[in-house]
Design an enzyme around this catalytic site. Structure first.
Site, PDB file in Angstrom:
ATOM      1  N   PHE A 199      61.523  61.970  23.786  1.00  0.00           N
ATOM      2  CA  PHE A 199      61.311  63.224  24.510  1.00  0.00           C
ATOM      3  C   PHE A 199      60.192  64.053  23.884  1.00  0.00           C
ATOM      4  O   PHE A 199      60.074  64.136  22.660  1.00  0.00           O
ATOM      5  CB  PHE A 199      62.589  64.082  24.490  1.00  0.00           C
ATOM      6  N   ASP A 200      59.393  64.661  24.744  1.00  0.00           N
ATOM      7  CA  ASP A 200      58.533  65.762  24.322  1.00  0.00           C
ATOM      8  C   ASP A 200      59.460  66.979  24.155  1.00  0.00           C
ATOM      9  O   ASP A 200      60.573  66.988  24.692  1.00  0.00           O
ATOM     10  CB  ASP A 200      57.467  66.016  25.391  1.00  0.00           C
ATOM     11  N   LYS A 201      59.033  67.984  23.431  1.00  0.00           N
ATOM     12  CA  LYS A 201      59.890  69.165  23.244  1.00  0.00           C
ATOM     13  C   LYS A 201      59.630  70.243  24.287  1.00  0.00           C
ATOM     14  O   LYS A 201      60.473  70.513  25.141  1.00  0.00           O
ATOM     15  CB  LYS A 201      59.712  69.763  21.843  1.00  0.00           C
TER      16      LYS A 201
END
Length: 639
Positions: free
Chosen positions: A311-313
């Site tokens: 995941f990207d944040k």
């Protein structure tokens, strides 16, 4: 040509007529009128065979040996041995089975039908003199202004330039709750204005609108084939001729012409051919109805095997609706904050929007130098050239270090303090000197903690976060969500490297992101998943689009892919077992041509009805014990 078209348009009527003739023929035989019965059954056979033979000939034109060819040869053979009852029943069951297939398959494509019916066809265009004229949406251009009143559909993607109202965006996001829209906010084609009157300046029209692309994506997805379908297509290419050869061998060795004809009928691979595509179509249709666009059967098959989610944040695990939590300025220049806001207007990053909003409420109304050029440094920030020759840096520590900007110990301590509190830090340097430190806090999405737990229950082995944010802030988010691994202060190429390393280690990787910086990783991962609220680039390069940017959609899509592949395997098993049952029954003398065809058509309907169960699929909510419930509540309360 006209005759073929007429036959295709009236095949259902011919099926009904055939059924009536068969009933009448069997009735005549029961009453003792054997000759009349044979005539009725022969006529029924001819009528029902016509559309079957036409389809067989059409397939041969494209050098394809189809199921219809097997049935056509079987009917001709039945005629030769004067088994009119058998030929009539076989052709009727084949046509009736095709009718039921088409009806049930149509139900699995309801998502497409509903979407296309929602597409607006006309628009009220505001002319230069202020008058309004109704025009076809195909003739609209970017920059046109359209008027939408209460109850009307939005015909373009655009920005509201006048008025306000509540918009139902269910056709785009799947969320039926109306959203308030006012001047300056974006609206999408296909959404419905439930209250108010607005004028919208078109930014995208026709096939370029978000709604049109959704329809295109779902249509392409339902036509795209999974590996299982591709294998079955290749298998059927050789299987059908093999059945013809087998029937010929049976006749040569047994001299039983009727037995050979029966082998042709029972050898039709109908359920096998239809089983895989109907599962994929039903699964993709379910996904579209729940805001999950899965771009094809191949994507569905790969998604079901994913064991690692990356995941990207910002904008993915977090809302992407950051707010400024702290602003510290070094020096007395009053124009720093409004100048930073002007630079951040050039960026689509969520942190930039937070700074712009903060400046609108807190910055002094002073003149600032004109910005001549803004350069985006991926993974670092922005460099702006001002008209007075000065250079403004807005970004992270990596950007300032690369440009030889020195930071004092006091400033480092302030940065660390903000980061430990969970805020991202934006550094502002003017002429190689730090002039401002901005803390920006972004809330974790409230549903993420629970949905990540469901992902694990469904089979996810690793949950990893990769971000360009600082390590302290990233770790704080990772700890709250219970992630297996957190990597921070990464450039886009660093994220890409980690994705490739995971793949090299044998993992099936899905990357979930929303921004331009995420596009390389989304494109490289085994499955790229884009949040629907992200950039066009991320959506275009992804394999799966979550239209509401909701983690529940991610979980639904993952579970749906696994369920669809299981359903597909069930259908293939049913098809193979049916063929085996028919062949064994034929050898033992319990199965004949008509009864075999009945079982054959029945197996096709079984796999279709089995696939249709996917249309009602929902992920089961996890049963959490007391400790898990308390843990989840603690996470939510800590945000």
């Amino acid at each position: 040509m006209k005759f073929e078209r007429w036959i295709r348009n009236h095949t259902n009527h011919l099926t009904v007529i055939t059924g009536i003739l068969i009933v009448a023929g069997l009735g005549a035989k029961w009453l003792g009128a054997a000759a009349f019965s044979q005539w009725l059954l022969a006529i029924a056979s001819v009528i029902a065979a016509i559309p079957v033979v036409i389809n067989a000939i059409e397939a041969l034109r494209y050098k394809t040996i189809s199921i219809e060819l097997l049935v056509s040869i079987a009917v001709i053979g039945a005629f030769i041995i004067q088994e009119y009852a058998e030929s009539a029943v076989v052709t009727f069951l084949f046509l009736f089975g095709s009718y039921l297939e088409n009806k049930t398959l149509a139900k699995t494509r309801q998502s497409i039908k509903k979407l296309t019916e929602m597409a607006p066809t006309t628009a009220n265009v505001v002319q230069t003199d202020g008058s309004v004229s109704e025009e076809d949406v195909d003739f609209l251009d970017e920059g046109d202004v359209v008027l939408v009143k209460t109850g009307g559909q939005v015909p373009v993607d655009g920005t509201i330039i006048s008025g306000a109202g509540y918009v139902n965006e269910a056709s785009i996001t799947g969320e039926a709750k109306p959203v308030k829209k006012q001047v300056g906010e974006a609206v999408f084609s296909g959404s419905l204005l439930t209250n108010g009157t607005v004028q919208i300046e078109a930014t995208k029209v026709g096939d370029e609108t978000t709604f049109a692309k959704i329809i295109e994506l779902v249509e392409e997805a339902q036509d795209a084939k999974s590996p299982a379908e591709k294998f079955i297509d290749r298998f059927a290419t050789y299987y059908t001729p093999a059945v013809l050869v087998l029937a010929l061998l049976v006749w040569l060795f047994s001299q039983d012409f009727k037995l050979a004809i029966t082998v042709l009928v029972l050898g039709c691979p109908g359920a096998l051919v239809i089983g895989a595509p109907v599962s994929n179509v039903a699964g993709i249709g379910n996904g579209a109805n729940h805001g999950v666009l899965i771009k094809g059967g191949d994507v569905m098959a790969t998604l079901a095997k994913v064991d690692t989610f990356v995941f990207d944040k910002t904008g993915t695990l977090t809302r992407g609706e950051a707010t400024v939590s702290a602003y510290r300025q070094y020096g007395n220049a009053p124009a720093v904050l409004p100048l930073v806001a002007q630079v951040e207007l050039q960026s689509d990053h969520p942190l930039g929007k937070a700074i712009v909003d903060y400046a609108a409420d807190h910055a002094e109304q002073v003149a600032v130098p004109r910005i001549e050029q803004v350069a985006t440094i991926k993974g670092q920030g922005l460099i702006a050239s001002l008209e007075n020759g000065e250079q403004l840096l807005v970004g992270n520590l990596r950007l300032l270090t690369a440009n030889q900007v020195l930071i004092t110990k006091e400033q480092e301590a302030a940065m660390s303090e903000l980061q430990q509190a969970g805020s991202s830090t934006v550094l502002v340097a003017l002429n190689a000197k730090l002039v401002a430190l901005i803390g920006v806090a972004d809330q974790i999405r409230p549903e993420v903690a629970t949905q990540l737990r469901v992902l694990r229950n469904l089979g996810a082995k690793q949950l990893i976060m990769l971000t360009g944010d600082n390590q302290a802030t990233a770790q704080a988010v990772g700890d709250q969500l219970g992630l297996d691994r957190v990597e921070a202060e990464l450039l886009p190429e660093d994220k890409l490297t980690i994705v490739k390393e995971l793949q090299a280690a044998g993992h099936k990787v899905a990357f979930v992101g929303d921004g331009i910086n995420d596009s390389p990783s989304i494109a490289t991962a085994d499955i790229g998943i884009a949040m629907g609220g992200g950039t066009d680039v991320a959506v275009e390069t992804s394999d799966v689009v979550l239209m509401r940017s909701d983690f529940a959609e991610l979980v639904h899509g993952y579970g749906l892919a696994q369920k669809t592949m299981a359903n597909l395997r069930e259908n293939i098993t049913i098809a193979i077992l049916t063929v085996g049952f028919l062949l064994v029954g034929l050898m033992l003398g319990y199965i004949y041509m008509a009864s075999g065809m009945l079982v054959h058509e029945g197996s096709i309907l079984v796999v279709i009805f089995n696939a249709m169960r996917l249309l009602k699929y929902q992920v089961k909510k996890p049963k959490l014990d007391a400790d898990q419930v308390n843990s989840t509540n603690d996470v939510l309360q800590s945000k």
